[in-house]
Design a protein around this motif. Structure first.
Motif, short mmCIF file in Angstrom:
data_model
loop_
_atom_site.label_atom_id
_atom_site.label_comp_id
_atom_site.label_asym_id
_atom_site.label_seq_id
_atom_site.Cartn_x
_atom_site.Cartn_y
_atom_site.Cartn_z
N GLY A 21 0.81 -1.22 0.00
CA GLY A 21 0.00 0.00 0.00
C GLY A 21 0.84 1.26 0.00
O GLY A 21 0.52 2.24 -0.66
N LYS A 22 1.93 1.24 0.73
CA LYS A 22 2.78 2.43 0.85
C LYS A 22 3.64 2.64 -0.39
O LYS A 22 3.67 3.74 -0.95
CB LYS A 22 3.68 2.28 2.08
CG LYS A 22 4.64 3.42 2.30
CD LYS A 22 5.49 3.16 3.55
CE LYS A 22 6.56 4.24 3.68
NZ LYS A 22 7.41 3.98 4.85
N ARG A 23 4.34 1.61 -0.81
CA ARG A 23 5.32 1.77 -1.90
C ARG A 23 4.72 1.63 -3.30
O ARG A 23 4.99 2.44 -4.17
CB ARG A 23 6.44 0.73 -1.75
CG ARG A 23 7.20 0.85 -0.45
CD ARG A 23 8.16 1.99 -0.48
NE ARG A 23 8.92 1.99 0.76
CZ ARG A 23 9.49 3.07 1.24
NH1 ARG A 23 9.42 4.20 0.60
NH2 ARG A 23 10.15 3.01 2.37
N LEU A 24 3.94 0.59 -3.52
CA LEU A 24 3.44 0.34 -4.87
C LEU A 24 2.21 1.17 -5.22
O LEU A 24 2.09 1.66 -6.33
CB LEU A 24 3.13 -1.16 -5.05
CG LEU A 24 4.32 -2.10 -4.98
CD1 LEU A 24 3.87 -3.54 -5.14
CD2 LEU A 24 5.35 -1.74 -6.05
N LEU A 25 1.30 1.29 -4.26
CA LEU A 25 0.06 2.02 -4.54
C LEU A 25 0.16 3.50 -4.15
O LEU A 25 -0.70 4.29 -4.53
CB LEU A 25 -1.11 1.36 -3.81
CG LEU A 25 -1.36 -0.11 -4.16
CD1 LEU A 25 -2.49 -0.67 -3.32
CD2 LEU A 25 -1.64 -0.27 -5.64
N GLY A 26 1.16 3.86 -3.38
CA GLY A 26 1.37 5.25 -2.99
C GLY A 26 0.26 5.81 -2.12
O GLY A 26 -0.02 7.01 -2.16
N LEU A 27 -0.36 4.98 -1.31
CA LEU A 27 -1.46 5.42 -0.46
C LEU A 27 -0.94 6.14 0.77
O LEU A 27 0.05 5.74 1.37
CB LEU A 27 -2.32 4.22 -0.04
CG LEU A 27 -2.98 3.44 -1.16
CD1 LEU A 27 -3.67 2.21 -0.60
CD2 LEU A 27 -3.98 4.32 -1.90
N ASP A 28 -1.60 7.22 1.11
CA ASP A 28 -1.22 7.98 2.31
C ASP A 28 -1.71 7.25 3.55
O ASP A 28 -2.70 6.55 3.54
CB ASP A 28 -1.82 9.38 2.27
CG ASP A 28 -1.25 10.21 1.13
OD1 ASP A 28 -0.10 9.95 0.75
OD2 ASP A 28 -1.96 11.09 0.63
N GLY A 29 -1.03 7.43 4.64
CA GLY A 29 -1.45 6.86 5.90
C GLY A 29 -0.84 5.51 6.24
O GLY A 29 -1.11 4.98 7.32
N PHE A 30 -0.07 4.94 5.36
CA PHE A 30 0.54 3.64 5.64
C PHE A 30 1.90 3.77 6.33
O PHE A 30 2.46 2.77 6.76
CB PHE A 30 0.71 2.82 4.35
CG PHE A 30 -0.53 2.06 3.97
CD1 PHE A 30 -0.77 0.80 4.49
CD2 PHE A 30 -1.46 2.60 3.10
CE1 PHE A 30 -1.89 0.09 4.14
CE2 PHE A 30 -2.59 1.90 2.75
CZ PHE A 30 -2.81 0.64 3.27
N ASP A 31 2.43 4.98 6.43
CA ASP A 31 3.76 5.16 7.02
C ASP A 31 3.81 4.66 8.46
O ASP A 31 4.68 3.88 8.83
CB ASP A 31 4.18 6.62 6.97
CG ASP A 31 4.42 7.11 5.54
OD1 ASP A 31 4.78 6.27 4.71
OD2 ASP A 31 4.25 8.31 5.30
#
Length: 113
Positions: free
Chosen positions: A29-39
């Motif tokens: 979710g963080k790296r491939l999809l670039g979704l915010d909030g996964f950090d």
């Protein structure tokens, strides 16, 4: 061998596997999809998986040494906590192989009494 050794291993295998699957989903979710909030999610789950994987290594090594596993098999059991979903399958196989040892120990103790 005591049943508690096998139970500890099974619990740690499931906990490690679930955390690794969650970490994999978070990284996707963080790296491939670039979704915010996964950090924050990836950080917390990654730290939890890292520390609990160390506990898993100790528990799995304890089980392997008491079950007198060959070194190659023990290596695969230890690595199962680093491959998503592998610990689920390895845990089932190890449980099938070690359960007779637990039953033999219980029978030996009952015969001694």
């Amino acid at each position: 061998m005591k049943k508690s050794v096998l139970t500890r291993y099974r619990v740690m295998a499931y906990v490690t596997a679930v955390l690794l699957v969650l970490l994999t989903i978070g990284v996707i979710g963080k790296r491939l999809l670039g979704l915010d909030g996964f950090d924050g999610f990836v950080t917390v789950v990654g730290i939890a998986h890292g520390w609990l994987y160390l506990v898993y290594l100790i528990v799995a090594f304890d089980l392997g040494s008491k079950a007198k596993m060959p070194l190659a098999r023990l290596g695969w059991v230890l690595l199962a906590g680093t491959i998503p979903t592998a610990a689920f399958f390895v845990e089932r196989r190890v449980t099938r192989e070690v359960t007779p040892l637990v039953a033999e120990d219980a029978t030996a103790k009952a015969a001694a009494v």
